[in-house]
Design a protein around this motif. Sequence first.
Motif, PDB file in Angstrom:
ATOM      1  N   ILE A  56       0.856  -1.171   0.000  1.00 25.24           N
ATOM      2  CA  ILE A  56       0.000   0.000   0.000  1.00 25.24           C
ATOM      3  C   ILE A  56       0.895   1.224   0.000  1.00 25.24           C
ATOM      4  O   ILE A  56       1.599   1.482   0.991  1.00 25.24           O
ATOM      5  CB  ILE A  56      -0.949   0.004   1.217  1.00 25.24           C
ATOM      6  N   ASP A  57       0.906   1.961  -1.079  1.00 22.77           N
ATOM      7  CA  ASP A  57       1.813   3.089  -1.241  1.00 22.77           C
ATOM      8  C   ASP A  57       1.153   4.371  -0.730  1.00 22.77           C
ATOM      9  O   ASP A  57       0.804   5.271  -1.488  1.00 22.77           O
ATOM     10  CB  ASP A  57       2.201   3.229  -2.717  1.00 22.77           C
ATOM     11  N   HIS A  58       0.960   4.434   0.609  1.00 15.89           N
ATOM     12  CA  HIS A  58       0.352   5.619   1.217  1.00 15.89           C
ATOM     13  C   HIS A  58       0.859   5.739   2.651  1.00 15.89           C
ATOM     14  O   HIS A  58       0.416   5.024   3.548  1.00 15.89           O
ATOM     15  CB  HIS A  58      -1.172   5.508   1.223  1.00 15.89           C
ATOM     16  N   PRO A  59       1.826   6.607   2.889  1.00 13.89           N
ATOM     17  CA  PRO A  59       2.368   6.744   4.250  1.00 13.89           C
ATOM     18  C   PRO A  59       1.311   7.301   5.193  1.00 13.89           C
ATOM     19  O   PRO A  59       0.699   8.331   4.918  1.00 13.89           O
ATOM     20  CB  PRO A  59       3.532   7.716   4.072  1.00 13.89           C
ATOM     21  N   ARG A  64       4.387   8.998   9.588  1.00 25.58           N
ATOM     22  CA  ARG A  64       5.295   9.973   8.963  1.00 25.58           C
ATOM     23  C   ARG A  64       5.755  11.003   9.992  1.00 25.58           C
ATOM     24  O   ARG A  64       6.934  11.377  10.035  1.00 25.58           O
ATOM     25  CB  ARG A  64       4.612  10.657   7.780  1.00 25.58           C
ATOM     26  N   ASP A  65       4.838  11.460  10.844  1.00 32.22           N
ATOM     27  CA  ASP A  65       5.196  12.422  11.882  1.00 32.22           C
ATOM     28  C   ASP A  65       6.206  11.825  12.857  1.00 32.22           C
ATOM     29  O   ASP A  65       7.181  12.492  13.247  1.00 32.22           O
ATOM     30  CB  ASP A  65       3.942  12.879  12.635  1.00 32.22           C
ATOM     31  N   LEU A  66       5.985  10.577  13.269  1.00 32.97           N
ATOM     32  CA  LEU A  66       6.931   9.916  14.171  1.00 32.97           C
ATOM     33  C   LEU A  66       8.307   9.791  13.521  1.00 32.97           C
ATOM     34  O   LEU A  66       9.340   9.970  14.181  1.00 32.97           O
ATOM     35  CB  LEU A  66       6.404   8.534  14.565  1.00 32.97           C
ATOM     36  N   LEU A  78      17.428   8.933   7.917  1.00 35.06           N
ATOM     37  CA  LEU A  78      16.233   8.207   7.472  1.00 35.06           C
ATOM     38  C   LEU A  78      15.563   7.579   8.684  1.00 35.06           C
ATOM     39  O   LEU A  78      16.238   7.024   9.557  1.00 35.06           O
ATOM     40  CB  LEU A  78      16.610   7.125   6.453  1.00 35.06           C
ATOM     41  N   ALA A  79      14.237   7.655   8.735  1.00 31.18           N
ATOM     42  CA  ALA A  79      13.470   6.971   9.770  1.00 31.18           C
ATOM     43  C   ALA A  79      12.113   6.602   9.198  1.00 31.18           C
ATOM     44  O   ALA A  79      11.315   7.479   8.854  1.00 31.18           O
ATOM     45  CB  ALA A  79      13.301   7.845  11.012  1.00 31.18           C
ATOM     46  N   GLY A 294      20.156   5.317  10.033  1.00 31.13           N
ATOM     47  CA  GLY A 294      18.767   5.190   9.634  1.00 31.13           C
ATOM     48  C   GLY A 294      18.091   4.087  10.420  1.00 31.13           C
ATOM     49  O   GLY A 294      18.753   3.179  10.938  1.00 31.13           O
ATOM     50  N   LEU A 295      16.765   4.159  10.502  1.00 34.16           N
ATOM     51  CA  LEU A 295      16.022   3.207  11.323  1.00 34.16           C
ATOM     52  C   LEU A 295      14.688   2.885  10.667  1.00 34.16           C
ATOM     53  O   LEU A 295      13.990   3.777  10.171  1.00 34.16           O
ATOM     54  CB  LEU A 295      15.778   3.813  12.708  1.00 34.16           C
ATOM     55  N   VAL A 296      14.335   1.598  10.675  1.00 30.19           N
ATOM     56  CA  VAL A 296      13.006   1.149  10.278  1.00 30.19           C
ATOM     57  C   VAL A 296      12.427   0.451  11.500  1.00 30.19           C
ATOM     58  O   VAL A 296      13.020  -0.517  12.005  1.00 30.19           O
ATOM     59  CB  VAL A 296      13.055   0.176   9.085  1.00 30.19           C
ATOM     60  N   ILE A 297      11.277   0.906  11.985  1.00 28.19           N
ATOM     61  CA  ILE A 297      10.815   0.484  13.308  1.00 28.19           C
ATOM     62  C   ILE A 297       9.296   0.527  13.371  1.00 28.19           C
ATOM     63  O   ILE A 297       8.645   1.204  12.570  1.00 28.19           O
ATOM     64  CB  ILE A 297      11.451   1.394  14.386  1.00 28.19           C
ATOM     65  N   ASP A 298       8.727  -0.181  14.340  1.00 27.96           N
ATOM     66  CA  ASP A 298       7.280  -0.173  14.517  1.00 27.96           C
ATOM     67  C   ASP A 298       6.839   1.078  15.286  1.00 27.96           C
ATOM     68  O   ASP A 298       7.624   1.733  15.977  1.00 27.96           O
ATOM     69  CB  ASP A 298       6.823  -1.438  15.257  1.00 27.96           C
ATOM     70  N   GLU A 299       5.565   1.389  15.173  1.00 30.68           N
ATOM     71  CA  GLU A 299       5.010   2.628  15.708  1.00 30.68           C
ATOM     72  C   GLU A 299       5.181   2.751  17.228  1.00 30.68           C
ATOM     73  O   GLU A 299       5.644   3.788  17.730  1.00 30.68           O
ATOM     74  CB  GLU A 299       3.525   2.671  15.340  1.00 30.68           C
ATOM     75  N   ALA A 300       4.824   1.700  17.970  1.00 29.41           N
ATOM     76  CA  ALA A 300       4.916   1.771  19.432  1.00 29.41           C
ATOM     77  C   ALA A 300       6.364   1.941  19.892  1.00 29.41           C
ATOM     78  O   ALA A 300       6.645   2.683  20.841  1.00 29.41           O
ATOM     79  CB  ALA A 300       4.303   0.517  20.057  1.00 29.41           C
TER      80      ALA A 300
END
Length: 312
Positions: A56-59, A64-66, A78-79, A294-300
């Motif tokens: 799903i190409d919709h941030p 996005r704010d986080l 990058l985050a 850079g970091l790729v992470i879950d919301e919580a």
Amino acid sequence: MTRDNRKQDQQARAAWMYYVAGQTQDDIARALGVSRQTAQRLVAQAMASGMVKVRIDHPLARCRDLGDRLRAAFGLTLAEVAPDQAGPAGVAMALADLIEAELARPDPQIVAIGTGRTLRAAVGQMSRIDCPQHRIVSLTGNIAPDGSAAYYNVLFSLSDLVTARIFPLMVPVIAATAEEKDALHRQPGIARVMELAGRAQVAFVGLGSVDPDAPLLQDGFLTGPEVAALHDAGAVGEILGRAYDARGRLLPDQARVAAAPLPDTARTRVIAAVHGTSKRAAALGALRGGLVTGLVIDEASAEWLLAQGDEA
């Protein structure tokens, strides 16, 4: 062509017509000369086999704010934050997008790859990519303690999807002794891979916890007492097999680690992927120590990291 290959070909054709061309199951049935029920079954089988990968190409605005706040708080380049509703697959899919974007670049570059469960899951989400202009090099050993190929090694899985040249690091993650590690690193072939890894433009790595559920313990690279000793010495996480404390400082006396040296963040974009509560302390330590850019992470977990930053 074997019967299984013909069946997979039919599934692929049906899935393409349904998901890409937007055709109905009646359209597919007529085109393939099968019944509507068979067309429906072919599409379902393609999805179940993993042949179909949905993005799903919709941030999401909150994520996005986080991500913006993480970049500002920790000086990241990058985050990417995945919504909690997606579970571990959300982080894996976001990481898959980033890896694909790097491999889609037209200019040749060296891409370095670590290991771990999240990285392996990300590769499982990727599409096939024609990218012979790039080189992909392993940052960690590919050998398990029993001499077999390490299960969570990412490079071999990735090699099935890309046309880039692949350079594995044929050493254990952690050698039996420091002397054994030194002897391995002196071998010309291994030294060349190490040198190549040091010139990578971008590196994708996982971060491991140092606790009773530590990946290094689960995968048999360290014993329970060895992990406990690292924890007692202040370790909160590990990157490429190297333990570090809450400030991101590498612990001493880790001469058995056979992985390539940590990438120099002054020249290499180092992107870490983490998910879940068990990886939060490891992520915070890596950020505080500047071990990653850079970091790729879950919301919580993103929210937790920001709360720790506010308290620091």
